[in-house]
Design an enzyme around this catalytic site. Structure first.
Site, PDB file in Angstrom:
ATOM      1  N   TRP A 100       0.834  -1.214   0.000  1.00 16.97           N
ATOM      2  CA  TRP A 100       0.000   0.000   0.000  1.00 16.97           C
ATOM      3  C   TRP A 100       0.856   1.246   0.000  1.00 16.97           C
ATOM      4  CZ3 TRP A 100      -4.214  -1.444  -1.941  1.00 16.97           C
ATOM      5  CH2 TRP A 100      -4.794  -2.668  -1.585  1.00 16.97           C
ATOM      6  N   ASP A 167      -1.822   6.510   6.575  1.00 17.72           N
ATOM      7  CA  ASP A 167      -2.823   5.551   6.109  1.00 17.72           C
ATOM      8  C   ASP A 167      -3.067   4.568   7.259  1.00 17.72           C
ATOM      9  OD1 ASP A 167      -4.293   3.516   4.961  1.00 17.72           O
ATOM     10  OD2 ASP A 167      -2.913   3.144   3.292  1.00 17.72           O
ATOM     11  N   LYS A 191     -11.822  -2.266   6.322  1.00 16.89           N
ATOM     12  CA  LYS A 191     -10.911  -3.083   7.116  1.00 16.89           C
ATOM     13  C   LYS A 191     -11.350  -3.142   8.582  1.00 16.89           C
ATOM     14  CE  LYS A 191      -8.242  -3.897   3.582  1.00 16.89           C
ATOM     15  NZ  LYS A 191      -7.460  -2.822   3.028  1.00 16.89           N
TER      16      LYS A 191
HETATM   17  C1  LIG Z   1      -6.828  -2.201   1.814  1.00 15.15           C
HETATM   18  C2  LIG Z   1      -5.866  -1.097   2.018  1.00 15.15           C
HETATM   19  C3  LIG Z   1      -5.790  -0.005   1.140  1.00 15.15           C
HETATM   20  C4  LIG Z   1      -6.633   0.087  -0.121  1.00 15.15           C
HETATM   21  O1  LIG Z   1      -7.946   0.339   0.216  1.00 15.15           O
HETATM   22  P1  LIG Z   1      -9.087   0.525  -0.884  1.00 15.15           P
HETATM   23  O2  LIG Z   1     -10.189   1.117  -0.059  1.00 15.15           O
HETATM   24  O3  LIG Z   1      -9.405  -0.808  -1.445  1.00 15.15           O
HETATM   25  O4  LIG Z   1      -8.593   1.472  -1.908  1.00 15.15           O
HETATM   26  C5  LIG Z   1      -4.897   1.007   1.415  1.00 15.15           C
HETATM   27  N1  LIG Z   1      -4.109   0.952   2.495  1.00 15.15           N
HETATM   28  C6  LIG Z   1      -4.141  -0.077   3.377  1.00 15.15           C
HETATM   29  C7  LIG Z   1      -3.236  -0.073   4.561  1.00 15.15           C
HETATM   30  C8  LIG Z   1      -5.032  -1.130   3.160  1.00 15.15           C
HETATM   31  O5  LIG Z   1      -5.072  -2.159   4.022  1.00 15.15           O
END
Ligand SMILES: *Cc1c(COP(=O)(O)O)cnc(C)c1O
Length: 354
Positions: A100, A167, A191
């Site tokens: 990511w 993030d 998540k």
């Molecule tokens: C799953 C994930 C993403 C991507 O998320 P989307 O909503 O599918 O774009 C980005 N960063 C992390 C840490 C993730 O686990």
């Protein structure tokens, strides 16, 4: 049979949240209408959006500290570029701790210079780099607090005197941190917060307005803030369900209470991984994630037996990501200690059988 859902994302949600969300799809607030067929500008939905925003600030202990909350669409992946659009004028720093982070770096490079301040790519991201130097005068430093795929998590965050962007998609609301150290936090809902379809963005207002480029409206945080996340039609179901999860968490005692449970779950699983000779942990011990535990079988020949045992116990979503292989047990907020116990029992039963 009770299912134990270890899926990495979309992930397990509290049963009562799913129940309430399902009811609202049939009849929302006793209106005789579904949540997904009323105007997003109706008072009933505007209240949901307001409640979701204030719950997010409350859970992160950021009330009255100059932060604003958005619920946007396009997933965390769209924030990779929105962040660069809004904050990157000259040069930004990124810590590369996995898939990511790498994707975030790729997007940011379209907007300005990117310095990779550190990377764990040399070991296929099984650790968090430490002791790296951070250049002066960056527009911001970007971190990924929890690496969903590799199972590592930042435990100690660097001190910087420019904006810190993080993030937190896969560990938002899972542990106590001083969230006021961050200037922008974002998290895809699916998540640890809700269904796919919305992204939580928490912004300290004073980081905006510093770039000279023109920003298209949908990409512009200031525009989105001016319209209270309703510049266009928001993802009403995802925002509502996320609000329900945040209410559930608040009633449970908030982040401090869930952190205690999350620590217990992680301890239980990691101690089995360490004690059981049939399993090897993937991530370096000091950087292990409390959310996603990655591990492998020491003997591939046991795979079929182990997989069958898991299936028979109702365990779902344990397959590792293709870039790591092996197994990944995601232990998000709604996963019970009992579910982790079930997995651990199977792991030790495999040891007795083998
Ligand atoms: C799953 C994930 C993403 C991507 O998320 P989307 O909503 O599918 O774009 C980005 N960063 C992390 C840490 C993730 O686990």
């Amino acid at each position: 049979m009770k299912k134990h859902n270890f899926s990495a994302g979309p992930c397990i949600l509290p049963q009562e949240v799913i129940q309430k969300a399902a009811e609202a799809v049939i009849d929302f607030n006793g209106l005789g209408l579904s949540l997904i067929e009323i105007s997003h500008r109706s008072k009933d939905f505007v209240d949901v959006m307001e409640n979701a925003r204030s719950l997010a600030l409350e859970l992160l202990d950021l009330e009255g500290k100059g932060y604003q909350v958005l619920f946007l669409q396009g997933g965390a992946s769209t924030e990779f570029l929105r962040i660069a659009y809004n904050l990157l004028e000259n040069k930004a720093g990124y810590l590369n701790t996995g898939t990511w982070s790498s994707k975030a770096i790729k997007e940011a490079k379209l907007f300005g210079d990117v310095v990779e301040v550190g990377s764990s790519k040399d070991e296929n991201f099984n650790y968090i780099p430490k002791g790296y130097g951070i250049p002066e005068n960056l527009d911001f430093l970007h971190l990924t607090s929890n690496n969903t795929i590799f199972g590592t998590q930042i435990k100690k965050f660097p001190e910087v005197n420019f904006p810190l962007v993080c993030d937190m998609s896969s560990d938002i609301f899972s542990r106590q941190l001083d969230f006021s150290k961050f200037d922008l936090i974002y998290a895809g809902a699916q998540k640890n917060m809700g269904p796919a379809g919305t992204t939580l963005v928490v912004i300290k207002e004073d980081v905006l307005g510093k770039v000279s480029r023109q920003i298209p409206s949908m990409m512009d945080y200031a525009v989105q803030l001016g319209k209270d996340s309703m510049f266009n039609t928001p993802s009403v179901f995802a925002v509502y369900t996320s609000m329900l999860t945040m209410e559930w968490l608040k009633n449970l005692g908030g982040v401090p209470a869930i952190e205690e449970i999350n620590d217990k779950k992680a301890q239980l699983l990691y101690s089995e991984i360490d004690l059981n000779p049939l399993f090897n942990g993937y991530a370096s011990k000091e950087d292990r994630s409390t959310m996603n535990a990655t591990f492998n079988l020491s003997e591939e020949t046991l795979k079929e037996t182990f997989d069958t045992m898991c299936k028979e116990a109702g365990i779902n979503g344990l397959n590792g990501h293709r870039s790591v292989g092996g197994y990944r047990a995601s232990m998000y907020n709604a996963l019970s200690l009992e579910s982790v116990g079930t997995l651990v029992d199977i792991m030790s039963e495999l040891e007795r059988k083998a």
